[in-house]
Every structure is written in C-alpha cells, then in structure tokens.
Design a protein around this motif. Sequence first.
Motif, mmCIF file in Angstrom:
data_model
loop_
_atom_site.group_PDB
_atom_site.id
_atom_site.type_symbol
_atom_site.label_atom_id
_atom_site.label_comp_id
_atom_site.label_asym_id
_atom_site.label_seq_id
_atom_site.Cartn_x
_atom_site.Cartn_y
_atom_site.Cartn_z
ATOM 1 N N UNK A 37 31.859 8.564 1.767
ATOM 2 C CA UNK A 37 32.295 9.211 0.530
ATOM 3 C C UNK A 37 31.113 9.896 -0.146
ATOM 4 N N UNK A 38 29.969 9.208 -0.168
ATOM 5 C CA UNK A 38 28.759 9.797 -0.766
ATOM 6 C C UNK A 38 28.395 11.099 -0.068
ATOM 7 N N UNK A 39 28.475 11.088 1.285
ATOM 8 C CA UNK A 39 28.127 12.300 2.035
ATOM 9 C C UNK A 39 29.099 13.447 1.714
ATOM 10 N N UNK A 40 30.372 13.111 1.541
ATOM 11 C CA UNK A 40 31.351 14.162 1.244
ATOM 12 C C UNK A 40 31.127 14.757 -0.142
ATOM 13 N N UNK A 41 30.720 13.936 -1.100
ATOM 14 C CA UNK A 41 30.389 14.473 -2.414
ATOM 15 C C UNK A 41 29.177 15.405 -2.327
ATOM 16 N N UNK A 42 28.225 15.036 -1.479
ATOM 17 C CA UNK A 42 27.060 15.906 -1.286
ATOM 18 C C UNK A 42 27.471 17.228 -0.659
ATOM 19 N N UNK A 43 28.402 17.179 0.307
ATOM 20 C CA UNK A 43 28.900 18.416 0.926
ATOM 21 C C UNK A 43 29.633 19.269 -0.107
ATOM 22 N N UNK A 44 30.365 18.624 -0.979
ATOM 23 C CA UNK A 44 31.081 19.347 -2.023
ATOM 24 C C UNK A 44 30.106 20.128 -2.897
ATOM 25 N N UNK A 45 29.025 19.459 -3.316
ATOM 26 C CA UNK A 45 28.034 20.140 -4.152
ATOM 27 C C UNK A 45 27.364 21.283 -3.409
ATOM 28 N N UNK A 46 27.113 21.089 -2.123
ATOM 29 C CA UNK A 46 26.488 22.155 -1.326
ATOM 30 C C UNK A 46 27.424 23.345 -1.181
ATOM 31 N N UNK A 47 28.719 23.091 -1.004
ATOM 32 C CA UNK A 47 29.697 24.186 -0.931
ATOM 33 C C UNK A 47 29.710 24.987 -2.229
ATOM 34 N N UNK A 48 29.682 24.278 -3.337
ATOM 35 C CA UNK A 48 29.665 24.961 -4.640
ATOM 36 C C UNK A 48 28.391 25.781 -4.803
ATOM 37 N N UNK A 49 27.266 25.210 -4.342
ATOM 38 C CA UNK A 49 25.982 25.916 -4.459
ATOM 39 C C UNK A 49 25.975 27.197 -3.638
ATOM 40 N N UNK A 50 26.756 27.206 -2.557
ATOM 41 C CA UNK A 50 26.836 28.402 -1.700
ATOM 42 C C UNK A 50 28.000 29.309 -2.099
ATOM 43 N N UNK A 51 28.557 29.032 -3.279
ATOM 44 C CA UNK A 51 29.642 29.851 -3.846
ATOM 45 C C UNK A 51 30.938 29.809 -3.041
ATOM 46 N N UNK A 52 31.175 28.674 -2.371
ATOM 47 C CA UNK A 52 32.475 28.462 -1.725
ATOM 48 C C UNK A 52 33.339 27.637 -2.677
ATOM 49 N N UNK A 53 34.509 28.164 -3.032
ATOM 50 C CA UNK A 53 35.426 27.451 -3.923
ATOM 51 C C UNK A 53 36.102 26.328 -3.129
ATOM 52 N N UNK A 54 35.882 25.054 -3.499
ATOM 53 C CA UNK A 54 36.426 23.946 -2.696
ATOM 54 C C UNK A 54 37.894 23.613 -2.976
ATOM 55 N N UNK A 55 38.443 24.155 -4.061
ATOM 56 C CA UNK A 55 39.823 23.847 -4.409
ATOM 57 C C UNK A 55 40.546 25.131 -4.808
ATOM 58 N N UNK A 56 41.272 25.700 -3.852
ATOM 59 C CA UNK A 56 41.908 27.003 -4.042
ATOM 60 C C UNK A 56 43.127 26.904 -4.958
ATOM 61 N N UNK A 57 43.559 28.061 -5.473
ATOM 62 C CA UNK A 57 44.743 28.119 -6.322
ATOM 63 C C UNK A 57 46.021 28.290 -5.505
ATOM 64 N N UNK A 58 45.948 29.044 -4.416
ATOM 65 C CA UNK A 58 47.148 29.262 -3.602
ATOM 66 C C UNK A 58 46.735 29.817 -2.238
ATOM 67 N N UNK A 59 47.696 29.840 -1.333
ATOM 68 C CA UNK A 59 47.460 30.436 -0.012
ATOM 69 C C UNK A 59 48.821 30.758 0.583
ATOM 70 N N UNK A 60 49.031 31.992 0.960
ATOM 71 C CA UNK A 60 50.313 32.426 1.516
ATOM 72 C C UNK A 60 50.388 32.064 2.996
ATOM 73 N N UNK A 61 51.294 31.166 3.322
ATOM 74 C CA UNK A 61 51.492 30.717 4.700
ATOM 75 C C UNK A 61 52.659 31.481 5.313
ATOM 76 N N UNK A 62 52.438 32.053 6.490
ATOM 77 C CA UNK A 62 53.491 32.819 7.171
ATOM 78 C C UNK A 62 54.016 32.117 8.422
ATOM 79 N N UNK A 63 53.259 31.166 8.968
ATOM 80 C CA UNK A 63 53.628 30.558 10.244
ATOM 81 C C UNK A 63 53.337 29.064 10.228
#
Length: 501
Positions: A13-39
């Motif tokens: 869990x600690x490692x995943x929180x660290x990955x979360x912070x790294x994603x944010x630092x690299x400007x990757x949004x970890x929790x999207x608002x929506x995504x259109x699924x076609x298949x």
Amino acid sequence: MDQNLSNDINELIKRRFEELEELKAKNFEPYAYSYDVDNYSDDIKNNFEELEEKDVKIAGRIMAIRRMGKASFTHIQDKKGRIQLYLRKDEVGEDYDAFKLMDIGDIIGVTGYVFKTRTGEISVHVKSMKLLAKSLRPIPIAKEMIDEDGNKKVFDQFTDKELRYRQRYVDLIVNPEVKEVFKKRSSIVTSIRSFLDENEFVEVETPVLQPLYGGAAARPFITHHNTLDMDLYLRIADELYLKRLIVGGFDRVYEISKDFRNEGIDKTHNPEFTMLELYVAYKDYNWMMEFVEEMVVNTCKKVFGTTQFDVEGINIDFKAPWKRLSMIDSIKEKTGIDVLEADEKMLAAELKKHGIELEEGANKGKLIDELFGATVEPDIVQPTFVVDYPLELSPLAKKHRTKSGLVERFEGYVLGREICNAFSELNDPIDQKERFMAQSKLGEEGDEEAHQIDEDYIRAMEYGMPPTAGLGIGIDRLVMLLTSQPTIRDVILFPQMRQEK
C-alpha cells in the motif's frame, strides 16, 4: 491476519501511494472524470473476424501484467470478461511511463486495433492509453503452479467466506462467477414481475415504518420517530396493508419488498430479506397452489430454459404438479401422534425425544410447528405443498371449510426449506378480532412473535373484504435453489454481519 502478511500488505500500500504521488508529479491525472467505452472483451473475441485490424475502445481493471522492457502484455477485466492488451513504448509514448507506475487493480481505458498474437490469443494492440483510477490496495489474485507431478496448484485465492461477504466488492472483482449469481437473481425477479404484470396484477408500495407490526409471527426491529415522538416498527410483512387495498377495490396487487425480522442468522435466515407478497380477490388457496406452480415454472424456463436443477448434488424438478402433503397426517405418520387431539404436555414430550426443549408454557401452535420441523421437513426434497395447518398456527387464515380445527393454508417446501406461504385469507372481521385477541393474550404471556391487535385493519375488514387468496414467496430462498447456492448470504450482496473488529 498473519503479522508478516500484514506487514507485506502495508508495504504494498505504501508503494502504491508513492506511485500515486509520482504520477501526479508527472502530470498524469490518476482519477479520471469519464471515458467513452465502445467495445467489451467478450464481444471482441466473439466477433474477431469482423473486428480484426479494426480500432476498438475499451476499459477495465488490470488483472495481470507482464513487462518486457520496451513492450508489455497486460490483461484487463471488464463487465463481460477478460482480454489481453499489447503495449509498445515507441507507440504509446509518454503513456508508457505512466504504465510503469501502474499495478494490478488499476483501471485503464485504451484504444487500439484487434489482432492475434503468435500464440493465437485475441488481443488489442494499444495505440493510446489513459489511467482512469489508481488502486491503492493490492487485490488478492490467485496464482497457479504446476508441481513436479503435473498437478495444478492454486495459491492466494480469495476464499475466506466471512471476508468475501464483508468485502463483496473484492469478491466480485476476483471471483467473476459470483457476479453471475446476482445477474441471475436480477433476471429471476424481472421474470416474476413480468409474469405478474401480464396476469393483471398492480405493483404497489406499502409502508416500511409501521405503527403496528403484523402479517407474520416474528420479532420486529423497533425505531423512534422524533417529530411524532412515537415508536415505529420495521415491517415484518406487507400483508395487512396489501389486504387493505383489496378492501379498497384492487382485485390483484403485489409488492416485492424488503422485510425485517429481529431473529437469528443461519443458512436460510437473514434479518433483512426480500419478499414477494400478492393478493387476489375472489380466489382461494386451491387456486393459489396452481398459480404458484405456473409462476415458478414460467420463471425457471424463461431464465434457465429448464425446470430441473442440480442443488447440492440432488436433481430438483419444479415441473407441475407439485406433491400435496397434509401437515397433520405427515406428523402422525412420523410420530403416531394426532396433534389436533394431543395436549401441550404430550407434544413437548415428543419434541424432547428429538432433542428439542422449548421454554415452559410454549403454546400448542408453536409446539406443533417445531414438531413438524423436526420430523417432517428434513425429508421433503422435491417441490411440495404442505397443506391444512392447525388453527393455532394461522391467525390470518380462513377456517377449513370441511376439517375442524384446521385452516386453509399451504407452505411450499423444497429440500426441507420453506419457500412460500399462502392462505385462503380470513375475511370475517369478528373472527379476525377474536383471533387477534387470542394472539394478544399469548403476547402478554411472553410470546415475542405473537400478533398485535390492529384495530384499523379490523375497521377496514368491517367495510367488507371479498374472498381472497394471499401468497408470500421468499425471493432469497428461491434464488438459492435456482442458482444452487449453499447459504442465503451467497444470494444477498451485502448480508448482515457482526461488527468488524
């Protein structure tokens, strides 16, 4: 939980929180608002020839990852199954940097074209990818290993029953077959509702919070309404309100509802359960038996395409007609006792032979019910209507038209389990009041399941209630049988549990 395992999970869990912070630092949004699924996964696999080399857009939860430097394979799970994805760093660009920080359990969306790998597995070659939700807790994924004798062994399965019930969300993720049970449950309820609608029943809603509880022999849950400054009860049944509607001119009504009974929890009981209740004017319990057969057979065929089911290794056939079994005669056959003639002392002595001792002063109806449960119920396997109950057991049923001391009532049993209960409903207000008063006396003597006197219901009956047939079916128990589940908790998404420590 094993302390070492707990420490390992905390580290993950600690490692995943660290990955979360790294994603944010690299400007990757970890929790999207929506995504259109076609298949969806299974649609892609089932229509491969049509979709080969064509673009698709899917989303799902990562269930496996195999990284190989600048390329990776991963499997995602969506609502229809699993499918493999193939990613190359030179094709997805900076999204591949985000993928390096992803784990099993993360939810992603991808676009790409459909192809087959060299091993023949239908897959999606990813052209773009988006992280939709970062998972902060590790999912218990089962691992397989082939031993030196060639036998497959499975480790780390999410099999602990109590944990699965508490964390149903995890259970649904890692045990997809569980989801199928609840899809079938939904189809069963939909089929029953459609059948009733086609037979000109009107679906209604009656109060969950009631000033008086009634319609069944059960102990209620009590709550308090602050504004009215009065105690209210969570309903134990819908019966008395639905029959008020029969008085008011509804000839056919039904309700599929949550009922609540403050009693034990076991294989077939949960304090909160789903009940179908229906009432039909101008009919009796003989008509209702045939109607139940027709409704259950229709549901079996519509949802499953058969009336035969393997339940706990036994072939159960719901095909009509079901067997009819007299409650009084069946007890006499098992014990030699005519329960109508026997007194409480004799019934209590017979129960003691079967290892059952009730509190002193238990009324005759309770003793007969317990004796039937001990001697007859376990031997009922195929669908059976147990008919004609003692008057003491049924304060809301009409007296039998030809058999003294009995009422016109049946219960449906399968594999020793009661699944439904029905009456020729009592519509004589004077008789009804006398029975309520007898029940009230039992309550004063300590019977916590005795009926209360409902003066408003008596008043409704005094306006005139037509001859009526009534039925209650336990939806949870019916689903248990039709989906071959061992306990009621396996067909309730969030069953009642003791408070988690």
